[in-house]
Design an enzyme around this catalytic site. Structure first.
Site, PDB file in Angstrom:
ATOM      1  N   ALA A  49       0.856  -1.183   0.000  1.00  8.25           N
ATOM      2  CA  ALA A  49       0.000   0.000   0.000  1.00  8.25           C
ATOM      3  C   ALA A  49       0.892   1.234   0.000  1.00  8.25           C
ATOM      4  O   ALA A  49       1.857   1.313   0.751  1.00  8.25           O
ATOM      5  CB  ALA A  49      -0.920  -0.005   1.210  1.00  8.25           C
TER       6      ALA A  49
ATOM      7  N   LEU B  82      -1.192  -5.612   4.950  1.00  9.05           N
ATOM      8  CA  LEU B  82      -0.259  -6.082   3.940  1.00  9.05           C
ATOM      9  C   LEU B  82       1.128  -6.137   4.572  1.00  9.05           C
ATOM     10  O   LEU B  82       1.370  -5.546   5.614  1.00  9.05           O
ATOM     11  CB  LEU B  82      -0.241  -5.125   2.744  1.00  9.05           C
ATOM     12  N   ALA B  83       2.052  -6.811   3.897  1.00  7.26           N
ATOM     13  CA  ALA B  83       3.405  -6.889   4.443  1.00  7.26           C
ATOM     14  C   ALA B  83       3.958  -5.496   4.722  1.00  7.26           C
ATOM     15  O   ALA B  83       4.621  -5.278   5.735  1.00  7.26           O
ATOM     16  CB  ALA B  83       4.316  -7.647   3.481  1.00  7.26           C
ATOM     17  N   GLU B  84       3.705  -4.537   3.827  1.00  9.37           N
ATOM     18  CA  GLU B  84       4.192  -3.175   4.039  1.00  9.37           C
ATOM     19  C   GLU B  84       3.175  -2.146   3.558  1.00  9.37           C
ATOM     20  O   GLU B  84       2.526  -2.328   2.521  1.00  9.37           O
ATOM     21  CB  GLU B  84       5.500  -2.920   3.274  1.00  9.37           C
ATOM     22  N   THR B  85       3.085  -1.057   4.317  1.00  9.84           N
ATOM     23  CA  THR B  85       2.462   0.174   3.857  1.00  9.84           C
ATOM     24  C   THR B  85       3.545   1.238   3.878  1.00  9.84           C
ATOM     25  O   THR B  85       4.260   1.376   4.868  1.00  9.84           O
ATOM     26  CB  THR B  85       1.285   0.584   4.754  1.00  9.84           C
TER      27      THR B  85
END
Length: 260
Positions: free
Chosen positions: A23, A45-48
């Site tokens: 994101a 999610l894994a990363e924002t």
């Protein structure tokens, strides 16, 4: 109520539903850390990734669902893709300042190339939690930001069924399992249950550690790698002095708006 744009980008893939989703939330000024962490937790999610304009570039920060991290490759690629594709960035190179120093991203036709600091790993004794967590004793263990477990073959990597409760006992960010491959120069998988990521689909920052190892072992500076998650992702990497370039594609899955 504040409205913020949000993009969900599948990094290291030429189409949606593959690669690693990130994101991307562009900002003009920083939100409170708690708010950014809440957004990342909500996205799950894994990363924002968040970034704000700064000097001749941007400052960038990355959050997993449970904490901020110092470096993330796929979300940086996703942020650069949004800048080039949607936000009108027209310079040939994007400069991101970060907790890991200067990071740059260039466009090369449809591919984007990250330029990150190399993180050479050092040989280590294999911890018992790593052996139990991966279900097999590696040929060798190394460490830097993450633990690296080296196996004999691609089949060994595909066969791993991680025990996340064991892997959570380790003192690093996560565990990279890697091996040589017939089709690729090397393959890898990445597990980081401590950071709320049981298995990351494609982990760009892991290759800042893998490249110094594999270039020395294979005797060449440019390598083609595959991350063997269920979604999968391809990476074209090169070791250049104390830097690693990591190239890949990106695809848009979602464009929306956050109301906070």
């Amino acid at each position: 109520m504040t409205s913020l744009p949000i993009y969900q980008i599948d990094a290291f893939s030429q189409q949606a539903f593959a690669g690693n989703p990130a994101a991307v939330v562009p900002l003009q000024q920083w939100l409170a850390d708690e708010v950014m962490q809440n957004i990342a937790s909500e996205n799950n999610l894994a990363e924002t990734v968040f970034f704000v304009p700064e000097d001749d570039g941007f400052y960038i920060r990355w959050f997993t669902p449970v904490r901020e991290v110092k470096l993330c490759g796929h979300a940086t690629l996703a942020a650069a893709y949004v800048l080039f594709e949607y936000l009108g960035f027209s310079e040939p190179e994007i400069k991101f300042q970060s907790l890991s120093g200067l990071l740059t991203v260039k466009q090369d036709n449809q591919r984007l190339t990250l330029n990150f600091p190399a993180q050479p790993p050092e040989p280590q004794h294999c911890p018992e939690a790593l052996v139990q967590g991966l279900g097999k004793t590696p040929l060798a263990c190394l460490a830097n930001e993450d633990w690296i477990a080296v196996f004999d073959s691609e089949a060994d990597i595909l066969a791993i069924e991680p025990n996340h409760s064991e892997l959570q006992k380790l003192d690093k960010r996560g565990v990279i399992a890697t091996a040589p491959s017939d089709k690729y120069d090397f393959v890898a998988r990445f597990f980081s249950p401590k950071y709320g990521i049981p298995e990351d689909p494609v982990t760009g920052s892991a290759y800042t550690q893998l490249m110094p190892y594999w270039t020395e072992r294979l005797g060449k500076k440019s390598l083609y790698a595959k991350q063997l998650s269920s979604r999968g992702g391809e990476l074209w990497c090169e070791l250049i002095g104390d830097r690693v370039t990591i190239a890949g594609y990106a695809a848009t899955y979602l464009i929306g708006e956050i109301n906070i």
